[in-house]
Write a protein that holds these residues in place. Structure first.
Motif, PDB file in Angstrom:
ATOM      1  N   MET A 263      -7.814 -12.232   0.873  1.00 21.49           N
ATOM      2  CA  MET A 263      -8.748 -11.211   1.015  1.00 21.49           C
ATOM      3  C   MET A 263      -9.180 -10.684  -0.222  1.00 21.49           C
ATOM      4  SD  MET A 263      -8.075  -7.579   3.063  1.00 21.49           S
ATOM      5  CE  MET A 263      -9.286  -6.159   2.835  1.00 21.49           C
ATOM      6  N   ALA A 264      -8.323 -10.555  -1.068  1.00 26.90           N
ATOM      7  CA  ALA A 264      -8.792  -9.846  -2.570  1.00 26.90           C
ATOM      8  C   ALA A 264      -9.647 -10.805  -3.268  1.00 26.90           C
ATOM      9  CB  ALA A 264      -7.490  -9.719  -3.311  1.00 26.90           C
ATOM     10  N   GLY A 273     -13.752  -2.295  -3.123  1.00 22.57           N
ATOM     11  CA  GLY A 273     -12.927  -2.561  -2.082  1.00 22.57           C
ATOM     12  C   GLY A 273     -11.357  -2.907  -2.572  1.00 22.57           C
ATOM     13  N   LEU A 274     -11.461  -3.836  -3.675  1.00 24.92           N
ATOM     14  CA  LEU A 274     -10.309  -3.891  -4.429  1.00 24.92           C
ATOM     15  C   LEU A 274      -9.493  -2.706  -4.924  1.00 24.92           C
ATOM     16  CD1 LEU A 274     -10.603  -7.182  -6.718  1.00 24.92           C
ATOM     17  CD2 LEU A 274      -8.732  -6.806  -5.262  1.00 24.92           C
ATOM     18  N   LEU A 292      -0.242  -8.711  -8.130  1.00 27.07           N
ATOM     19  CA  LEU A 292      -1.055  -9.500  -7.862  1.00 27.07           C
ATOM     20  C   LEU A 292      -2.693  -9.131  -7.457  1.00 27.07           C
ATOM     21  CD1 LEU A 292      -1.457 -12.229  -6.427  1.00 27.07           C
ATOM     22  CD2 LEU A 292      -1.040 -11.069  -4.389  1.00 27.07           C
ATOM     23  N   LEU A 293      -2.786  -7.939  -7.344  1.00 27.38           N
ATOM     24  CA  LEU A 293      -3.903  -7.462  -6.985  1.00 27.38           C
ATOM     25  C   LEU A 293      -4.667  -7.226  -8.438  1.00 27.38           C
ATOM     26  CD1 LEU A 293      -3.589  -5.202  -3.852  1.00 27.38           C
ATOM     27  CD2 LEU A 293      -4.710  -7.508  -4.157  1.00 27.38           C
ATOM     28  N   MET A 294      -4.107  -6.475  -9.476  1.00 26.63           N
ATOM     29  CA  MET A 294      -4.540  -6.308 -10.573  1.00 26.63           C
ATOM     30  C   MET A 294      -4.999  -7.643 -11.395  1.00 26.63           C
ATOM     31  SD  MET A 294      -4.761  -3.121 -11.568  1.00 26.63           S
ATOM     32  CE  MET A 294      -4.526  -3.257 -13.431  1.00 26.63           C
ATOM     33  N   ASP A 295      -4.138  -8.657 -11.156  1.00 29.23           N
ATOM     34  CA  ASP A 295      -4.586 -10.007 -11.926  1.00 29.23           C
ATOM     35  C   ASP A 295      -5.800 -10.709 -11.263  1.00 29.23           C
ATOM     36  OD1 ASP A 295      -2.432  -9.891 -13.370  1.00 29.23           O
ATOM     37  OD2 ASP A 295      -1.060 -11.265 -12.178  1.00 29.23           O
ATOM     38  N   ILE A 296      -5.852 -10.316  -9.912  1.00 30.98           N
ATOM     39  CA  ILE A 296      -7.028 -10.982  -9.098  1.00 30.98           C
ATOM     40  C   ILE A 296      -8.384 -10.061  -9.363  1.00 30.98           C
ATOM     41  CG2 ILE A 296      -8.069 -11.088  -6.996  1.00 30.98           C
ATOM     42  CD1 ILE A 296      -5.487 -11.861  -5.734  1.00 30.98           C
TER      43      ILE A 296
END
Length: 313
Positions: A263-264, A273-274, A292-296
């Motif tokens: 999704m990210a 959204g992120l 993980l979200l920070m990397d994406i």
């Protein structure tokens, strides 16, 4: 596990099960014969007048009632007797095939805890999928598989319930339906499931259910896009993007890390959204998911430039 059974013309019919494991997987065959039937009140612990089991079964605990947590039915099952799972309050998941021809009355009476259905569907011929859904009115997650067992879609069927309301002056009883779950249970052409009709009902669930459930339904359809048309996919993405924080919170609660990363990285989920997803991960206190979200976010949008600093003396 031991089975107490009767022989029939086409195999055996199970009368009782004995064992210790709450995950009950009834074998496809027993003593060289296919298991084709389950007797009435098979897993009920409230039936009176049952005969004493034969000597060789003495000492083995009977599997019934709240002891049964998950239930896997034999692949050759054709018949299930009336009230076979009566008051199995602890039952959370049931796995079966769509080829069961005869479901007795009240099979799922008292099975209010069922949350998951895993069903292998044969597209040709009569399917029992609709019959099962009509008996289970609670919110239900369904793993919809092909005949070969491959997962085609994961579907969410919302809850619904009926209420009888008395109109005293007119002396009539009116029946009111609550929740959009009953509409989702009509997504069939005969007994064949119509996934297109399922997708067309999305506007109803967006106004009648909470974002946590709606985002789960939408994400499952997008992640397993079996039969998903472009217009329906766009409607799902529009909702998910607008409720990215709710979607991420639900994903994190369910531990669906693969869906979180997918999704990210999806184009419809933008920088804002992120950011909502990161906020949800921070509130959940899971450092690995937040990282993980920070990397994406860095992969997709690059590093955020630092503001110039000025000093005055």
């Amino acid at each position: 596990m031991k089975l107490l059974y009767d022989e029939t013309l086409d195999g055996i019919s199970v009368r009782r099960c004995y064992g210790l494991d709450g995950i009950v997987q009834i074998p496809d065959s027993y003593d060289g014969k296919p298991v084709t039937g389950l007797e009435r009140y098979l897993f009920s612990e409230t039936v009176r007048g049952r005969e004493v089991p034969p000597h060789e079964y003495v000492g083995e605990p009977e599997l019934c009632g709240s002891q049964v947590k998950e239930l896997v039915l034999p692949r050759y099952t054709k018949r299930i007797g009336a009230y076979a799972f009566y008051n199995c309050f602890g039952l959370r998941k049931i796995s079966c095939r769509s080829t069961v021809e005869d479901w007795g009355a009240g099979v799922f009476t008292g099975c209010t805890g069922i949350e998951r259905l895993d069903i292998c569907v044969r597209e040709e011929g009569k399917s029992c999928f609709r019959e099962i859904l009509s008996e289970l009115r609670q919110t239900l997650d369904v793993d919809y598989r092909g005949e070969d067992g491959a997962l085609l879609a994961r579907l969410v069927f919302p809850e619904y319930f009926e209420e009888s309301v008395e109109n005293t002056p007119a002396r009539i009883i009116m029946r009111e339906m609550h929740g959009c779950g009953h509409m989702y249970r009509y997504c069939f052409d005969g007994t064949r499931f119509d996934v297109g009709e399922y997708d067309r009902l999305f506007p109803y669930v967006t106004v009648q259910e909470k974002p946590e459930l709606v985002t789960r339904l939408a994400l499952y359809r997008l992640y397993w896009p079996w039969g998903l048309k472009e217009e329906a996919a766009q409607a799902y993405w529009d909702y998910v993007a607008a409720h990215a924080g709710d979607a991420a919170e639900g994903i994190l609660k369910r531990g669906e890390r693969d869906i979180l990363g997918w999704m990210a990285r999806s184009e419809p989920v933008g920088r804002d959204g992120l950011g909502q997803m990161l906020d949800a991960a921070s509130r959940g206190g899971n450092a690995a998911d937040a990282a993980l979200l920070m990397d994406i976010k860095h992969e997709r949008f690059g590093a955020v430039p630092l503001k110039a600093r000025t000093f005055e003396l």
